[in-house]
Design a protein around this motif. Structure first.
Motif, mmCIF file in Angstrom:
data_model
loop_
_atom_site.group_PDB
_atom_site.id
_atom_site.type_symbol
_atom_site.label_atom_id
_atom_site.label_comp_id
_atom_site.label_asym_id
_atom_site.label_seq_id
_atom_site.Cartn_x
_atom_site.Cartn_y
_atom_site.Cartn_z
ATOM 1 N N ASN A 33 0.818 -1.207 0.000
ATOM 2 C CA ASN A 33 0.000 0.000 0.000
ATOM 3 C C ASN A 33 0.846 1.249 0.000
ATOM 4 O O ASN A 33 1.868 1.315 0.685
ATOM 5 N N MET A 34 0.407 2.230 -0.767
ATOM 6 C CA MET A 34 0.944 3.586 -0.700
ATOM 7 C C MET A 34 -0.256 4.490 -0.407
ATOM 8 O O MET A 34 -1.185 4.573 -1.214
ATOM 9 N N GLU A 35 -0.223 5.134 0.736
ATOM 10 C CA GLU A 35 -1.402 5.872 1.184
ATOM 11 C C GLU A 35 -1.034 7.296 1.562
ATOM 12 O O GLU A 35 0.052 7.553 2.063
ATOM 13 N N TYR A 36 -1.969 8.179 1.310
ATOM 14 C CA TYR A 36 -1.775 9.592 1.653
ATOM 15 C C TYR A 36 -2.932 10.016 2.557
ATOM 16 O O TYR A 36 -4.104 9.846 2.208
ATOM 17 N N TYR A 37 -2.563 10.578 3.699
ATOM 18 C CA TYR A 37 -3.551 11.026 4.674
ATOM 19 C C TYR A 37 -3.455 12.539 4.798
ATOM 20 O O TYR A 37 -2.480 13.073 5.293
#
Lengths: 836, 319
Positions: free
Chosen positions: A539-543
Motif C-alpha cells: 500500500n501507498m497511502e496519503y492522509y
C-alpha cells in the motif's frame, strides 16, 4: 426497487381466457371425425427421393391463470400465455445408405414462442464421413423468491413530528405517526430476470477411419437485469446489467496408431468475457436540498437502521432524510473481465493386449485472467465521513492447471479382474489487483466535500467531485472533514492472492464374477490433497488533514510515526504518506489424507430380478472446512424386478452418514433416501407409472455467533470473545409421490392423469425472531390431466391442464403477511399435432 | 508475476495445431481405413451373412424385425468392403451364425443378449464403440461394475428414441433405476431436467469417466458446473476457497432442493456459520462481534454478495 416487466393478468381477463379455452376444447372434440393416430414409434414416414422422412410438429397455445404471489409463480413456473410451437421433430434416413449430403438426420425442439425453456437438437451424419451435432438452448431465468437475501424489516414505523412542512417523494411521512407498511420488502433484493443462450456444435470427420478429426464450438451468453446489494454504510440496492459471454473452441484429432489403440489430441480455447455494469437506480427518498438518495433495503427504526433519526434531521423540516444518514446519491462500477484459458489435452485408450484395457488423459491449462479498466464511482455518505470515492484499477493473473488420469483393467481371468484408477491434478491461481482510490469527505449529505491541495504533486491526480454545491456530490477548496478512522485520501494499492491445490488419488479394485448371476468387488481408495493459499498487500497511502495522523499513520506527536509513515510538510498543510515497509505474506497450508474402503455386490437370481449393493467407508486425518466429514459412510441398494414385459418394479435405498467429532465442531450429518417405483404398461390402452420417495436430511454442528441480547442459558463461545455457542440442528424431511395414468377408453381418445407432489417439513435454528422456516415447511403440488384426440391418421388434437400449487406454512411473521409466497396457477395448453 | 497484455492465442499453439492437422490429413490419405484381412463368408467360414439371417428373422421374433436393423445406424456395417465377416451385419454382434443355422435355429449356438452377462454384452459393443473419450472408461464404470450393460439403456432393434438408439428418453431412462434422483428434480428449486432443458448426460457420462459420480469436467478440467455458470469460475484475486477446493456441492445440492438457490440450508446465515465459527486449526474466519444475528445479518450474502469470489474486495462485498 427497480421494476421488471411481467405479463399482465387481470381477474376478468383470466375468466375470459378460461371460457375461450373450454370452448376451443369442446369444439375440437365435437366437430372432428374420429380416427386413430399413430404413435411416433409406429410412424412409417414417407419416402421421397432417396430419403424416408418422418416429421411431426405441434402448435398451439397456453392459457394461464394464477392467484397469489406472482413473483413466486414466475420463479417456479413462469409459463405465460400465448401461442407456441410446442414441439417438432424431423427424422430423415437415406434409403440406400448413400445419401448425397447426409444419411441420417435427427432434429427436434420444443418451447418456442414464449416458454421459459426452449431447446433444439440436431444430429446429422453421413456414413464414414461425418457426424455433426448441434444443441441450441434458450433459458429464461426469473428469480424473485422474496425470502432470499431479505433483511426481514419489521413493521414498526418511523415516527415523524412536525409534518406540516413536509414536501417530498412518496414513502415515509407526512403522517404524525407513520406506519411502516412498506418497510417489509416484498421482493428479493437479489431478484433477476436473465436469459441464457447456450449453443454447442460438434463435428466429427471420418468417424470410421484410422484418423479422425473433431471440431467443436460452444457459446454461452447470460444477459439481463439483476438486482444486488452493496454494503457501504448500509445495504444499498443496486441494479446490474448482467452480460457474460463464453466462447469455447475445440480442435482434436484421433489416431488409431495400433490395433485397438487410439491416441487423441485436443486443443481447447475457452474465452470468457464479463461486461456487467452496476449502477444505483433506487434513489427513492428526498433530502431537504431536493436531491434523492438510496437508503438501502434495511429499515428497522428500533435498531437505527439505516441510521438513527432517519427522517428527523437535527435541523430543518422533518420528513426529509437525515443528511447524517448513510445513503447513496449515485453509484457506478464497471470492469471488462477477460479470461482466456487454452488447454492441451492428450488422451489414449487401448486394449492392444487382450486382457488389459488402458485409458488415460493428460491435460495442461495455462490461462490469463484480466479485468481491464475497472472503475468505481461513489457519491453519498458512508461511515467515517466518506462522501465520494473514485477507483481505477486493473486485475491480472493466471490460471494454471495440470491434470493426469490413468485407468487400467486387467482381466486376469474371465471371472477375475483388477482395476486401477489414478488421478492427479494441480492448479494454482496467482492473481493481483492494482488500483488507485481517491476519497473525499463531508460531514453530511448536503454539505460539499472539502478538497485539499497538497504542496507537492502526488503520483495520481484526484479530480474533485463536480456535483451540486449544496450536496456531498459537490466540492469546495478547504480542509477535508475526516474522522479519526477515515480512509486514506489517496491509496495506491497492490493486493495479491494465490490459491493452489495438488491432488493425488488412486482407486484399486478387485472384481470377481462368481457366475453370470453374481459378482462382487472390493476396493481401496487413497486420496491426498495439499492446499495452499497466500496473499499480500502493498500500500501507498496519503492522509490529508484534518486528522492526518490516522490509519496506517496513526500516531500522537511527539511520538515517532509508525514504520513506513512519513510526515510531509509542516503546520496546517502537513500530510502523511505511508508506504508498506515490507511486504508481508500470509501463507496457509492444509494437508489432507483420505482413506476409503469400497465394497460392491450385484446379483441376478433370475432374469427378471436384479440387485446391486454398494458401500463406501471413508476416514480422513484432516479436513478443509468444518462441514467436511472426517468420517463418512455410504450404502446404496438398488433392485429392479420385471417378471413380465408389462410390469416393472424398482426400489432404491441410499444412506449417507458423516461427521467430525473434533471438539468445538461436533458435526453429524445424514442423508437417507428410500424410493420405490412401479410401471404397469399393460397394453396400448392402459398404462400406469407410480413412484414414491422419502428423504430425510439431518445435520448438527456447533456454531458461534454474536447475539444481542444473548438467549438465556446459552454457553459462550470458547474461542472468540463476545460470541455465544450453540448446537445448530437442521432437519429436512421430504415426501415425494408421483403418478402418471394413461387410459384409452375408445380407439381415438387417450386420456392422461398424473402429477408430482412434494411435501417438505423440517426445522432449523432460528436466530432472528423475524425469520421463519419458509420453504422448510412447504408443499409443492403439480397435478396434470389431458386428452389426446386423433381426428385423422396424421392429426391429433390435445388439451392439457396443469396445476401448480405452492404453499408455505405461515409462522405469523411480517414476511407472511406482506410478502406471502403461496400461489396457485393453472395452465391449459391446447394444441394440434401433425405427424407422418 | 507477469502481466500479459496480449489476449490472443499464443502463436506457437497455432503452429502446433496446424502441424497436427496437416500430419493427420497426410496420415489419413496414406493409411485411410484400417486394413483387415478380407473374409467374405465362404463354405468353410463360420459366418453366413446377414441375408441368411433375414430368411428367418425378417418377421421373427416380431413383425418387421429385420427391417429394424436395416433402418438402424448399425446397417452401416454391411457397407464395409474391407473387413472380414465378423464385422458385418447381424454376426458382428451376435457372433458366427453357421452353427445356429445348421442347428435349425438353436439359440444355444449363437450369442443372445438376453442371457449374457453385462461384461460379455459390453465387450461386444465396445469392439466397435470403445474408441473415443466418451466410451473409453466403460470397463471401469460404476454401471458395468453393477452389471448394467449397454443394452440396459440402448436398444439396437427397438429404440424408443432413434437418436443413439435409446430404450427411453432422458430423464425417464435414468429415473428407472435412480429413483431418489427423480424426487430431487421434482423439488421447487432444481436444474431443469424435467423441463428438457438440461439432460443427465450434460453433467454425467453414463459410460464412465475418471471423476467420481461419473461427472464430466469443463474444457479446462474444472468442475462441470462452470460450463454454464461461467461467471463463478474465476480465477479471482480473493477466492472463496471452498468453491475451488471442495466444489460447488459444499453449499449446493446440484439436482434440486427445497431451499432457494439449491442451497443445503433454508437459511443462508446458518449455512455460512457452519464454517465460519472459529475452531482451532480450521481456517475459516469467525463472524465478527458486530454481526448481531438477532437483529439483522440473517442473510450473509446481503453484504457478501460476490460470495463465489471477488477481484476487488477481500470481503466479497462487490465483484
Amino acid at each position: 426497487m427497480h421494476e421488471m416487466n411481467r405479463a399482465a393478468n387481470t381477474l376478468p381477463a383470466r375468466r375470459a381466457v378460461w371460457f375461450r379455452a373450454l370452448a376451443a376444447t369442446a369444439f375440437l372434440l365435437a366437430f372432428v371425425p374420429a380416427a386413430r393416430a399413430q404413435d411416433d414409434a409406429e410412424l412409417e414416414g414417407v419416402n421421397k427421393e432417396n430419403y424416408n422422412i418422418k416429421q411431426s410438429f405441434e402448435f398451439g397455445g397456453r392459457f394461464t391463470s394464477f392467484s397469489g404471489a406472482e413473483s413466486i409463480y414466475d420463479t417456479f413456473v413462469n409459463l405465460q400465455q400465448g401461442p407456441r410451437l410446442l414441439g417438432y421433430s424431423v427424422e430423415m434416413r437415406s434409403l440406400d445408405h448413400h445419401g448425397e449430403l447426409f444419411d441420417r438426420l435427427y432434429l427436434s425442439g420444443f418451447g418456442y414462442g414464449g416458454d421459459p425453456n426452449e431447446a433444439s437438437r440436431l444430429r446429422v451424419s453421413k456414413n464414414k464421413w461425418y457426424n455433426f451435432d448441434v444443441t441450441l438452448r434458450h433459458d429464461v431465468n426469473t428469480w424473485d423468491y422474496s425470502l432470499m437475501a431479505n433483511p426481514l424489516n419489521p413493521t414498526a414505523g418511523f415516527v415523524n413530528a412536525n409534518q406540516g412542512s413536509y414536501v417530498g417523494p412518496p414513502g415515509f411521512g407526512p403522517l404524525a405517526t407513520s406506519t411502516c407498511t412498506s418497510c417489509v420488502l416484498t421482493n428479493s433484493p437479489h431478484l433477476f430476470n436473465t436469459r441464457r443462450e447456450l449453443s454447442d456444435y460438434s463435428l466429427l470427420l471420418l468417424p470410421e477411419s484410422r484418423v479422425r478429426f473433431r471440431l467443436g464450438y460452444s457459446r454461452n451468453i447470460v444477459a439481463g437485469p439483476e438486482m444486488t446489494t452493496y454494503h457501504l454504510g448500509t445495504e444499498q440496492a443496486l441494479f446490474e446489467d448482467a452480460k457474460t459471454t463464453v466462447n469455447t473452441y475445440r480442435l482434436g484429432v484421433d489416431y488409431r496408431v495400433l490395433p485397438r489403440t487410439n491416441i487423441s489430441y485436443d486443443e481447447i480455447w475457452n474465452d470468457y468475457k464479463g461486461d456487467t455494469g452496476t449502477t444505483d437506480q433506487n434513489q427513492m427518498f428526498g433530502l431537504s436540498n431536493g436531491q434523492l438518495v438510496d437508503l438501502g433495503v434495511s429499515f428497522n427504526a428500533t435498531a437505527n437502521q439505516p441510521c438513527a433519526s432517519t427522517f428527523t434531521p437535527p435541523t430543518g423540516p422533518t420528513g426529509y432524510v437525515n443528511p447524517a444518514c448513510s445513503a447513496l446519491l449515485n453509484y457506478l462500477s464497471h470492469g471488462r473481465v477477460r479470461t482466456s484459458t487454452p488447454t492441451e489435452q492428450l488422451s489414449m485408450q487401448s486394449n492392444y493386449w487382450k486382457k488389459v484395457d488402458i485409458s488415460g488423459r493428460f491435460g495442461y491449462t495455462a490461462g490469463d485472467a484480466d479485468v481491464f479498466n475497472y472503475i468505481e464511482n461513489y457519491a453519498g455518505r458512508a461511515s467515517n465521513n466518506l462522501s465520494n470515492a473514485f477507483t481505477n484499477g486493473s486485475v491480472f493473473g493466471e490460471r494454471v492447471s495440470a491434470t493426469g488420469d490413468l485407468g487400467l483393467t486387467w482381466h486376469v481371468t474371465d471371472a477375475f479382474s483388477f482395476l486401477d484408477s489414478f488421478h492427479y491434478s494441480d492448479f494454482h491461481n496467482p492473481m493481483q489487483y492494482d488500483y488507485s482510490d481517491c476519497s473525499f469527505f463531508s460531514t453530511n449529505l448536503i454539505t460539499p466535500s472539502n478538497v485539499f491541495t497538497p504542496g507537492s504533486p502526488l503520483p495520481v491526480t484526484c479530480l474533485a467531485p463536480s456535483g451540486p454545491a449544496n450536496s456531498a456530490a459537490g466540492s469546495v477548496a478547504g480542509t477535508p472533514n475526516h474522522t479519526t478512522s477515515s480512509a486514506p485520501d489517496l491509496a495506491i494499492d497492490m493486493n495479491g492472492g494465490f490459491l493452489k491445490q495438488q491432488e493425488f488419488s488412486n482407486l484399486s479394485e478387485l472384481d470377481y464374477q462368481f457366475t453370470k448371476r453374481l459378482g462382487v468387488r472390493v476396493g481401496f481408495r487413497y486420496r491426498r490433497r495439499d492446499i495452499a493459499d497466500n496473499s499480500f498487500a502493498y500500500n501507498m497511502e496519503y492522509y490529508f488533514p484534518s486528522n492526518a495522523n490516522r490509519g496506517d499513520c496513526k500516531f500522537t506527536p511527539p511520538a515517532a510515526p509508525p514504520a513506513g509513515c512519513t510526515v510531509i510538510g509542516s503546520g496546517a498543510s502537513a500530510y502523511d504518506m505511508f508506504v508498506t515497509p515490507e511486504i508481508v505474506y500470509s501463507p496457509g497450508e492444509t494437508l489432507i489424507h483420505e482413506y476409503s474402503g469400497l465394497f460392491g455386490l450385484w446379483a441376478r437370481p433370475i432374469n427378471a430380478w436384479r440387485i446391486s449393493f454398494d458401500a463406501e467407508v471413508m476416514g480422513a486425518d484432516n479436513v478443509f472446512t468444518r462441514i467436511s466429514p472426517r468420517q463418512a459412510k455410504e450404502f446404496r441398494v438398488r433392485s429392479t424386478y420385471k417378471p413380465v414385459s408389462w410390469f416393472h418394479l424398482s426400489g432404491s435405498i441410499r444412506i449417507w452418514e458423516g461427521g467430525d467429532d473434533l471438539t468445538g465442531v461436533d458435526s453429524h450429518q445424514h442423508d437417507w433416501s428410500y424410493g420405490i417405483s412401479a410401471v404397469f404398461d399393460v397394453n396400448e390402452k392402459v398404462a400406469l407409472d407410480f413412484s414414491y420417495d422419502y428423504n430425510n436430511v439431518y445435520s448438527q454442528i456447533e456454531i458461534c455467533y454474536p447475539s444481542t441480547p444473548a438467549p438465556t442459558g446459552i454457553n459462550k463461545c470458547p474461542n472468540v470473545t463476545g460470541l455465544i455457542e450453540q448446537l445448530s440442528i437442521y432437519q429436512n424431511n421430504s415426501n415425494y409421490g408421483g403418478f402418471d395414468l394413461m387410459w384409452k377408453p375408445i380407439r381415438h381418445l387417450t386420456t392422461h392423469l398424473g402429477g408430482n407432489f412434494t411435501g417438505t417439513s423440517g426445522s432449523i435454528l432460528i436466530l432472528n425472531p423475524n425469520q421463519e422456516p419458509g420453504p422448510l415447511n412447504s408443499k409443492w403440488l403439480s397435478p396434470t390431466g389431458g386428452l389426446d384426440y386423433a381426428f385423422s391418421k396424421n392429426w391429433m388434437g390435445k388439451a392439457y391442464w396443469n396445476y401448480y400449487g405452492y404453499h408455505e406454512d405461515a409462522a405469523a411473521v411480517p414476511q407472511d403477511i406482506y410478502a406471502p409466497r403461496n400461489f396457485r396457477g393453472n395452465t391449459v395448453t391446447l394444441s394440434a399435432r401433425y405427424a407422418f | 508475476m507477469s502481466k500479459t497484455a496480449n489476449h490472443g492465442i499464443p502463436r506457437f499453439r497455432w503452429i502446433l495445431v496446424a502441424c497436427l492437422l496437416a500430419s493427420g490429413l497426410v496420415a489419413s490419405l496414406l493409411y485411410g481405413q484400417e486394413k483387415a484381412p478380407a473374409a467374405a463368408p465362404d463354405a468353410s467360414s463360420d459366418y453366413v451373412g446377414a441375408e441368411v439371417c433375414k430368411t428367418c428373422h425378417e418377421d421373427m421374433p416380431s413383425k418387421g424385425f429385420y427391417k429394424t436393423y436395416e433402418d438402424s445406424p448399425h446397417y452401416v456395417t454391411m457397407l464395409d468392403t474391407k473387413k472380414g465377416p465378423e464385422w458385418h451385419g447381424c454376426e458382428a454382434c451376435h457372433g458366427p451364425g453357421k452353427a445356429h443355422v445348421e442347428g435349425g435355429g438353436d439359440k444355444t449356438k449363437i450369442f443372445t443378449f438376453k442371457d449374457a452377462s453385462a461384461k460379455d454384452i459390453s465387450d461386444r459393443c465396445l469392439k466397435c464403440h470403445q474408441y473415443g473419450q466418451e466410451h473409453a472408461n466403460f470397463s471401469r464404470s460404476v454401471h458395468l461394475q453393477n452389471n448394467v450393460s449397454c443394452v440396459d439403456c440402448h436398444s439396437p432393434h427397438h429404440p424408443k428414441q432413434a437418436e443413439f438408439l435409446m430404450r427411453e428418453k432422458q430423464p425417464q431412462l435414468c429415473y428407472g433405476c435412480h429413483i431418489e434422483i427423480k424426487q430431487q428434480f421434482s423439488r421447487t428449486f432444481h436444474h431443469r431436467v424435467n423441463e428438457g432443458l438440461v439432460r443427465c448426460t450434460d453433467c454425467h457420462n453414463p459410460h464412465g469417466g475418471f471423476l467420481t459420480h461419473q461427472l464430466r469436467a469443463s474444457a479446462a478440467e474444472d468442475t462441470v458446473c462452470f460450463k454454464c455458470h461461467s461467471d463463478k469460475a474465476g480465477p479471482f484475486v480473493y477466492e472463496h476457497e471452498v468453491v475451488k477446493i471442495e466444489g460447488c456441492v459444499a453449499c449446493h445440492m446440484p439436482h434440486g432442493s427445497s431451499n432457494p438457490r439449491l442451497l443445503k440450508r433454508s437459511q443462508v446465515n446458518i449455512l455460512c456459520l457452519e464454517c465460519h465459527s472459529l475452531t482451532l486449526d480450521l481456517g475459516a474466519p469467525s463472524v465478527p462481534s458486530f454481526h448481531n444475528q438477532t437483529v439483522k445479518y440473517q442473510a450473509c450474502t446481503m453484504c457478501h454478495t460476490s460470495i463465489h469470489g471477488s477481484n476487488t474486495n477481500q470481503y466479497f462485498f462487490k465483484p
